[in-house]
Design a protein around this motif. Structure first.
Motif, PDB file in Angstrom:
ATOM      1  N   ASP A  45       0.827  -1.206   0.000  1.00 53.00           N
ATOM      2  CA  ASP A  45       0.000   0.000   0.000  1.00 53.00           C
ATOM      3  C   ASP A  45       0.862   1.257   0.000  1.00 53.00           C
ATOM      4  O   ASP A  45       0.515   2.253  -0.638  1.00 53.00           O
ATOM      5  CB  ASP A  45      -0.948   0.003   1.195  1.00 53.00           C
ATOM      6  N   VAL A  46       1.981   1.205   0.711  1.00 57.54           N
ATOM      7  CA  VAL A  46       2.902   2.356   0.709  1.00 57.54           C
ATOM      8  C   VAL A  46       3.497   2.531  -0.680  1.00 57.54           C
ATOM      9  O   VAL A  46       3.618   3.656  -1.176  1.00 57.54           O
ATOM     10  CB  VAL A  46       3.993   2.188   1.787  1.00 57.54           C
ATOM     11  N   LEU A  47       3.851   1.429  -1.336  1.00 53.18           N
ATOM     12  CA  LEU A  47       4.379   1.525  -2.707  1.00 53.18           C
ATOM     13  C   LEU A  47       3.340   2.095  -3.665  1.00 53.18           C
ATOM     14  O   LEU A  47       3.657   2.927  -4.519  1.00 53.18           O
ATOM     15  CB  LEU A  47       4.854   0.162  -3.198  1.00 53.18           C
ATOM     16  N   ARG A  48       2.102   1.658  -3.511  1.00 47.30           N
ATOM     17  CA  ARG A  48       1.033   2.205  -4.366  1.00 47.30           C
ATOM     18  C   ARG A  48       0.879   3.704  -4.141  1.00 47.30           C
ATOM     19  O   ARG A  48       0.694   4.467  -5.089  1.00 47.30           O
ATOM     20  CB  ARG A  48      -0.286   1.494  -4.069  1.00 47.30           C
ATOM     21  N   LEU A  49       0.946   4.118  -2.889  1.00 46.59           N
ATOM     22  CA  LEU A  49       0.836   5.540  -2.581  1.00 46.59           C
ATOM     23  C   LEU A  49       2.016   6.306  -3.167  1.00 46.59           C
ATOM     24  O   LEU A  49       1.839   7.388  -3.718  1.00 46.59           O
ATOM     25  CB  LEU A  49       0.746   5.748  -1.071  1.00 46.59           C
ATOM     26  N   TRP A  50       3.220   5.747  -3.075  1.00 46.75           N
ATOM     27  CA  TRP A  50       4.395   6.394  -3.664  1.00 46.75           C
ATOM     28  C   TRP A  50       4.194   6.580  -5.168  1.00 46.75           C
ATOM     29  O   TRP A  50       4.464   7.649  -5.706  1.00 46.75           O
ATOM     30  CB  TRP A  50       5.663   5.581  -3.385  1.00 46.75           C
ATOM     31  N   VAL A  51       3.686   5.536  -5.836  1.00 49.91           N
ATOM     32  CA  VAL A  51       3.438   5.636  -7.279  1.00 49.91           C
ATOM     33  C   VAL A  51       2.423   6.739  -7.562  1.00 49.91           C
ATOM     34  O   VAL A  51       2.589   7.541  -8.478  1.00 49.91           O
ATOM     35  CB  VAL A  51       2.959   4.279  -7.859  1.00 49.91           C
ATOM     36  N   ALA A  52       1.378   6.801  -6.754  1.00 50.14           N
ATOM     37  CA  ALA A  52       0.323   7.799  -6.967  1.00 50.14           C
ATOM     38  C   ALA A  52       0.799   9.217  -6.672  1.00 50.14           C
ATOM     39  O   ALA A  52       0.292  10.175  -7.256  1.00 50.14           O
ATOM     40  CB  ALA A  52      -0.896   7.472  -6.102  1.00 50.14           C
ATOM     41  N   THR A  53       1.777   9.369  -5.784  1.00 46.64           N
ATOM     42  CA  THR A  53       2.235  10.716  -5.437  1.00 46.64           C
ATOM     43  C   THR A  53       3.345  11.209  -6.346  1.00 46.64           C
ATOM     44  O   THR A  53       3.661  12.397  -6.349  1.00 46.64           O
ATOM     45  CB  THR A  53       2.744  10.788  -3.980  1.00 46.64           C
ATOM     46  N   ALA A  54       3.937  10.314  -7.110  1.00 45.31           N
ATOM     47  CA  ALA A  54       5.049  10.712  -7.970  1.00 45.31           C
ATOM     48  C   ALA A  54       4.538  11.518  -9.169  1.00 45.31           C
ATOM     49  O   ALA A  54       3.516  11.196  -9.762  1.00 45.31           O
ATOM     50  CB  ALA A  54       5.805   9.478  -8.453  1.00 45.31           C
ATOM     51  N   ASP A  55       5.262  12.564  -9.504  1.00 50.27           N
ATOM     52  CA  ASP A  55       4.957  13.360 -10.703  1.00 50.27           C
ATOM     53  C   ASP A  55       5.742  12.739 -11.851  1.00 50.27           C
ATOM     54  O   ASP A  55       6.942  12.956 -11.998  1.00 50.27           O
ATOM     55  CB  ASP A  55       5.365  14.820 -10.481  1.00 50.27           C
ATOM     56  N   TRP A  56       5.066  11.968 -12.669  1.00 48.79           N
ATOM     57  CA  TRP A  56       5.715  11.187 -13.712  1.00 48.79           C
ATOM     58  C   TRP A  56       6.095  12.021 -14.927  1.00 48.79           C
ATOM     59  O   TRP A  56       6.609  11.490 -15.903  1.00 48.79           O
ATOM     60  CB  TRP A  56       4.827  10.003 -14.098  1.00 48.79           C
ATOM     61  N   THR A  57       5.865  13.340 -14.884  1.00 47.97           N
ATOM     62  CA  THR A  57       6.274  14.201 -15.995  1.00 47.97           C
ATOM     63  C   THR A  57       7.730  14.637 -15.848  1.00 47.97           C
ATOM     64  O   THR A  57       8.278  15.271 -16.742  1.00 47.97           O
ATOM     65  CB  THR A  57       5.377  15.451 -16.088  1.00 47.97           C
ATOM     66  N   SER A  58       8.346  14.311 -14.708  1.00 56.33           N
ATOM     67  CA  SER A  58       9.754  14.634 -14.496  1.00 56.33           C
ATOM     68  C   SER A  58      10.428  13.433 -13.842  1.00 56.33           C
ATOM     69  O   SER A  58       9.805  12.399 -13.642  1.00 56.33           O
ATOM     70  CB  SER A  58       9.878  15.882 -13.608  1.00 56.33           C
ATOM     71  N   ASP A  59      11.702  13.574 -13.514  1.00 58.70           N
ATOM     72  CA  ASP A  59      12.431  12.486 -12.866  1.00 58.70           C
ATOM     73  C   ASP A  59      11.747  12.113 -11.557  1.00 58.70           C
ATOM     74  O   ASP A  59      11.309  12.983 -10.807  1.00 58.70           O
ATOM     75  CB  ASP A  59      13.872  12.890 -12.577  1.00 58.70           C
ATOM     76  N   VAL A  60      11.658  10.824 -11.289  1.00 57.56           N
ATOM     77  CA  VAL A  60      11.000  10.314 -10.095  1.00 57.56           C
ATOM     78  C   VAL A  60      12.063   9.781  -9.150  1.00 57.56           C
ATOM     79  O   VAL A  60      12.896   8.965  -9.536  1.00 57.56           O
ATOM     80  CB  VAL A  60       9.993   9.198 -10.456  1.00 57.56           C
ATOM     81  N   ALA A  61      12.035  10.261  -7.926  1.00 60.12           N
ATOM     82  CA  ALA A  61      13.010   9.848  -6.922  1.00 60.12           C
ATOM     83  C   ALA A  61      12.490   8.644  -6.144  1.00 60.12           C
ATOM     84  O   ALA A  61      11.294   8.526  -5.886  1.00 60.12           O
ATOM     85  CB  ALA A  61      13.288  10.993  -5.961  1.00 60.12           C
ATOM     86  N   LEU A  62      13.407   7.757  -5.790  1.00 53.76           N
ATOM     87  CA  LEU A  62      13.078   6.626  -4.943  1.00 53.76           C
ATOM     88  C   LEU A  62      14.274   6.347  -4.052  1.00 53.76           C
ATOM     89  O   LEU A  62      15.400   6.280  -4.516  1.00 53.76           O
ATOM     90  CB  LEU A  62      12.748   5.381  -5.764  1.00 53.76           C
ATOM     91  N   GLY A  63      13.998   6.215  -2.785  1.00 56.89           N
ATOM     92  CA  GLY A  63      15.040   5.913  -1.808  1.00 56.89           C
ATOM     93  C   GLY A  63      14.396   5.756  -0.449  1.00 56.89           C
ATOM     94  O   GLY A  63      13.174   5.877  -0.295  1.00 56.89           O
ATOM     95  N   ASP A  64      15.234   5.502   0.545  1.00 61.04           N
ATOM     96  CA  ASP A  64      14.710   5.283   1.889  1.00 61.04           C
ATOM     97  C   ASP A  64      13.917   6.482   2.400  1.00 61.04           C
ATOM     98  O   ASP A  64      12.844   6.325   2.985  1.00 61.04           O
ATOM     99  CB  ASP A  64      15.847   4.966   2.866  1.00 61.04           C
ATOM    100  N   ALA A  65      14.434   7.692   2.181  1.00 60.07           N
ATOM    101  CA  ALA A  65      13.747   8.892   2.674  1.00 60.07           C
ATOM    102  C   ALA A  65      12.405   9.083   1.968  1.00 60.07           C
ATOM    103  O   ALA A  65      11.412   9.450   2.593  1.00 60.07           O
ATOM    104  CB  ALA A  65      14.624  10.125   2.481  1.00 60.07           C
ATOM    105  N   VAL A  66      12.364   8.821   0.673  1.00 58.58           N
ATOM    106  CA  VAL A  66      11.117   8.960  -0.103  1.00 58.58           C
ATOM    107  C   VAL A  66      10.083   7.949   0.387  1.00 58.58           C
ATOM    108  O   VAL A  66       8.914   8.281   0.587  1.00 58.58           O
ATOM    109  CB  VAL A  66      11.398   8.783  -1.610  1.00 58.58           C
ATOM    110  N   LEU A  67      10.516   6.713   0.601  1.00 53.07           N
ATOM    111  CA  LEU A  67       9.589   5.684   1.083  1.00 53.07           C
ATOM    112  C   LEU A  67       9.140   5.964   2.510  1.00 53.07           C
ATOM    113  O   LEU A  67       7.995   5.693   2.867  1.00 53.07           O
ATOM    114  CB  LEU A  67      10.222   4.304   0.977  1.00 53.07           C
ATOM    115  N   GLU A  68      10.015   6.535   3.313  1.00 55.63           N
ATOM    116  CA  GLU A  68       9.626   6.901   4.685  1.00 55.63           C
ATOM    117  C   GLU A  68       8.555   7.992   4.661  1.00 55.63           C
ATOM    118  O   GLU A  68       7.600   7.949   5.438  1.00 55.63           O
ATOM    119  CB  GLU A  68      10.846   7.348   5.495  1.00 55.63           C
ATOM    120  N   ARG A  69       8.702   8.969   3.753  1.00 51.86           N
ATOM    121  CA  ARG A  69       7.663  10.010   3.617  1.00 51.86           C
ATOM    122  C   ARG A  69       6.352   9.386   3.161  1.00 51.86           C
ATOM    123  O   ARG A  69       5.282   9.732   3.669  1.00 51.86           O
ATOM    124  CB  ARG A  69       8.114  11.090   2.636  1.00 51.86           C
ATOM    125  N   ALA A  70       6.412   8.460   2.208  1.00 49.42           N
ATOM    126  CA  ALA A  70       5.198   7.784   1.742  1.00 49.42           C
ATOM    127  C   ALA A  70       4.562   6.988   2.875  1.00 49.42           C
ATOM    128  O   ALA A  70       3.332   6.966   3.009  1.00 49.42           O
ATOM    129  CB  ALA A  70       5.516   6.871   0.558  1.00 49.42           C
TER     130      ALA A  70
END
Length: 152
Positions: A45-70
């Motif tokens: 569910d956190v991964l799904r939320l991360w996908v939904a919050t990402a702005d796919w019109t630009s570079d998408v960041a993924l890392g521990d801090a990004v997943l912690e925010r999600a």
């Protein structure tokens, strides 16, 4: 096989031998779940939320801090939904609904915020900007009127 670790009996106390033959207590099960969650980077569910919050019109960041925010956003949304649904569990529209004119100012304000949110969500879905849907939903869920009553 069934996706296990390839070993035999895990000695988890499920009566399969090696674990004393007894069942784990609820406290032990809770602790095991907490430890598994700590080892796991995040749930689906956190991964799904991360996908939904990402702005796919630009570079998408993924890392521990990004997943912690999600994970934190997911927790806040889940708690807000649980709070709202808990308060509505015994609501009967036939008996409890009021005309807008008789509502408290705070209730009318929430209806206004909900109408704005609904409009933005429809527009965002039509333009496939899911990150705006999640952002607006989070803002609505953490609005002062709701967040003052939410458990911390």
């Amino acid at each position: 096989g069934g996706g296990g670790d390839g070993g035999g009996d895990s000695g988890d106390g499920d009566g399969g031998g090696g674990g004393g033959g007894g069942h784990k207590s609820k406290k032990q099960h809770r602790q095991a779940r907490k430890e598994a969650a700590a080892r796991s980077p995040c749930g689906v569910d956190v991964l799904r939320l991360w996908v939904a919050t990402a702005d796919w019109t630009s570079d998408v960041a993924l890392g521990d801090a990004v997943l912690e925010r999600a994970r934190e956003v997911y927790r806040r949304l889940r708690n807000a939904c649980r709070f709202c649904l808990g308060n509505l569990s015994d609501f009967d529209p036939e008996a409890d609904a009021l005309p807008v004119e008789r509502m408290r100012l705070a209730d009318r304000h929430m209806l206004h915020l909900l109408a704005e949110h609904s409009s933005l969500v429809r527009e965002s879905y039509s333009t496939r900007q899911l990150h705006r849907v999640v952002g607006s939903t989070l803002a609505l869920a953490t609005e002062r009127q709701i967040s003052q009553s939410l458990p911390k």
